[in-house]
Motif scaffolding. Structure first.
Motif, PDB file in Angstrom:
ATOM      1  N   GLN A  53      48.825  32.474  46.473  1.00 20.23           N
ATOM      2  CA  GLN A  53      47.669  31.625  46.204  1.00 20.23           C
ATOM      3  C   GLN A  53      46.716  31.593  47.397  1.00 20.23           C
ATOM      4  O   GLN A  53      45.492  31.603  47.231  1.00 20.23           O
ATOM      5  CB  GLN A  53      48.148  30.202  45.900  1.00 20.23           C
ATOM      6  N   ILE A  56      44.254  34.437  47.470  1.00 21.55           N
ATOM      7  CA  ILE A  56      43.158  34.271  46.505  1.00 21.55           C
ATOM      8  C   ILE A  56      42.149  33.247  47.021  1.00 21.55           C
ATOM      9  O   ILE A  56      40.930  33.463  46.960  1.00 21.55           O
ATOM     10  CB  ILE A  56      43.702  33.837  45.136  1.00 21.55           C
ATOM     11  N   ASP A  61      38.289  32.238  45.803  1.00 23.16           N
ATOM     12  CA  ASP A  61      38.671  32.117  44.409  1.00 23.16           C
ATOM     13  C   ASP A  61      39.863  31.169  44.317  1.00 23.16           C
ATOM     14  O   ASP A  61      40.353  30.679  45.328  1.00 23.16           O
ATOM     15  CB  ASP A  61      39.035  33.485  43.822  1.00 23.16           C
ATOM     16  N   ASP A  63      43.583  30.709  41.776  1.00 22.16           N
ATOM     17  CA  ASP A  63      44.408  31.360  40.764  1.00 22.16           C
ATOM     18  C   ASP A  63      45.202  30.309  39.992  1.00 22.16           C
ATOM     19  O   ASP A  63      46.120  29.695  40.537  1.00 22.16           O
ATOM     20  CB  ASP A  63      45.352  32.352  41.447  1.00 22.16           C
ATOM     21  N   GLY A 103      41.297  41.310  39.900  1.00 17.27           N
ATOM     22  CA  GLY A 103      40.388  40.943  40.978  1.00 17.27           C
ATOM     23  C   GLY A 103      39.125  41.775  40.968  1.00 17.27           C
ATOM     24  O   GLY A 103      38.016  41.258  41.176  1.00 17.27           O
ATOM     25  N   THR A 117      41.725  33.659  35.552  1.00 17.11           N
ATOM     26  CA  THR A 117      43.144  33.495  35.869  1.00 17.11           C
ATOM     27  C   THR A 117      43.820  32.527  34.906  1.00 17.11           C
ATOM     28  O   THR A 117      45.004  32.699  34.577  1.00 17.11           O
ATOM     29  CB  THR A 117      43.332  33.010  37.315  1.00 17.11           C
ATOM     30  N   LYS A 202      38.202  42.866  47.121  1.00 17.87           N
ATOM     31  CA  LYS A 202      38.678  41.848  46.178  1.00 17.87           C
ATOM     32  C   LYS A 202      39.931  42.349  45.453  1.00 17.87           C
ATOM     33  O   LYS A 202      40.896  41.598  45.260  1.00 17.87           O
ATOM     34  CB  LYS A 202      37.586  41.521  45.158  1.00 17.87           C
ATOM     35  N   TYR A 206      43.669  40.577  45.622  1.00 15.36           N
ATOM     36  CA  TYR A 206      44.427  40.221  44.420  1.00 15.36           C
ATOM     37  C   TYR A 206      45.704  41.051  44.308  1.00 15.36           C
ATOM     38  O   TYR A 206      46.742  40.552  43.845  1.00 15.36           O
ATOM     39  CB  TYR A 206      43.563  40.412  43.174  1.00 15.36           C
TER      40      TYR A 206
END
Length: 310
Positions: A53, A56, A61, A63, A103, A117, A202, A206
């Motif tokens: 997590q 991300i 971002d 998740d 991602g 997500t 990205k 991810y």
């Protein structure tokens, strides 16, 4: 350097230390090798999910599917990886690639990560139910043996947590690619102007999150010796709380791998402590939320004091 920056890791350390002191006071028998192993029994998969997590959040971002993803990898581990190691390995690698592609899609189409997500969480959950309609499966022998190793002096859970913290700290804070990934959270446009392909970065962030999610599912099965399609659904909220407890922030690429692992240990300890107190699961979730609020309040206090000094 601001006061909060200096205390980014000290705050989660203080919260963990305080909770451990209360636990030892209430239940002195836990102050032993066996007691510590019992307290932090499930800390390793929670720590790995929290790191996933964190990666991300590091790129601005969030998740909402990591819990379902960990559940799916646990189901794959308890079925295909146990029965057909080659097929199971291929499936786990495919899941990591799928996370990286997710991602890339989020960036290429400018989609909100929180929505994508969340939608993918239903996909992961459906696949998990397809593999294991009811609880079952078995842990591979080698995985079970690794997770039940008993090192001298310090339980395996704490040794593994230190290794996770050390490796991820080097990756995020000292490696070149880690610096660039944190730069996306801080100023993505500057990273793009420097010549870095944002879509690939990205996808890498991810993909790394998917890797740690797979490891979380595998270690969870190694500890529980079986799997369930819903075995790790709570990890979504626990992972977000662990990152925030550890000093991370939702924007700016400001994260602390060591703090995130400590945050995960704090949440695992809180669950064990509340079980000792024989509280219902509903109260346990509320108490974990209270711990999070208390740490956030302390962070706000440090920030205000720092602002007053300026």
């Amino acid at each position: 350097m601001s006061l909060f920056s200096r205390y980014r890791v000290l705050l989660p350390i203080a919260s963990l230390t305080l909770l451990m002191a209360v636990t030892f006071y209430v239940q002195p028998r836990t102050l032993s090798y066996f007691g510590l192993n019992l307290l932090f029994n499930l800390a390793v998969p929670i720590a790995l999910a929290t790191i996933a997590q964190m990666l991300i959040i590091m790129v601005n971002d969030i998740d909402l599917g990591i819990g379902a993803f960990v559940s799916l990898t646990a189901c794959v581990t308890a079925t295909f990886l146990e029965q057909s190691p080659l097929m199971g390995t291929v499936m786990l690698v495919a899941l990591i690639i799928a996370y990286a592609l997710m991602g890339a899609m989020i960036h290429a189409l400018a989609l909100p990560a929180i929505v994508v997500t969340l939608g993918m969480s239903f996909v992961w959950g459906g696949l998990a139910l397809f593999l294991l309609p009811s609880p079952g499966g078995a842990s591979p022998t080698w995985l079970r043996e690794i997770m039940t190793v008993k090192p001298p002096l310090i339980p395996m859970a704490l040794v593994a947590a230190c290794l996770i913290a050390g490796v991820t700290h080097w990756l995020i804070a000292h490696s070149g690619i880690g610096t660039v990934l944190r730069g996306i959270g801080g100023n993505a446009e500057a990273v793009r102007r420097a010549g870095w392909p944002l879509i690939r970065l990205k996808a890498l962030a991810y993909g790394l999150a998917g890797l740690f999610g797979v490891l979380a599912g595998m270690t969870l099965v190694g500890l529980t010796t079986s799997a369930d399609a819903n075995i790790a659904l709570r990890y979504t909220l626990l992972s977000i709380a662990g990152v925030i407890l550890g000093g991370g922030e939702f924007i700016g690429g400001k994260v602390s791998p060591v703090g995130a692992v400590i945050g995960a240990l704090t949440l695992a300890l809180a669950a064990s402590f509340l079980s000792f107190m024989r509280l219902s699961p509903d109260w346990q979730i509320g108490a974990q939320g209270a711990i999070l609020i208390a740490v956030l309040a302390a962070r706000l206090l440090f920030r205000r004091r720092d602002g007053a000094r300026r």
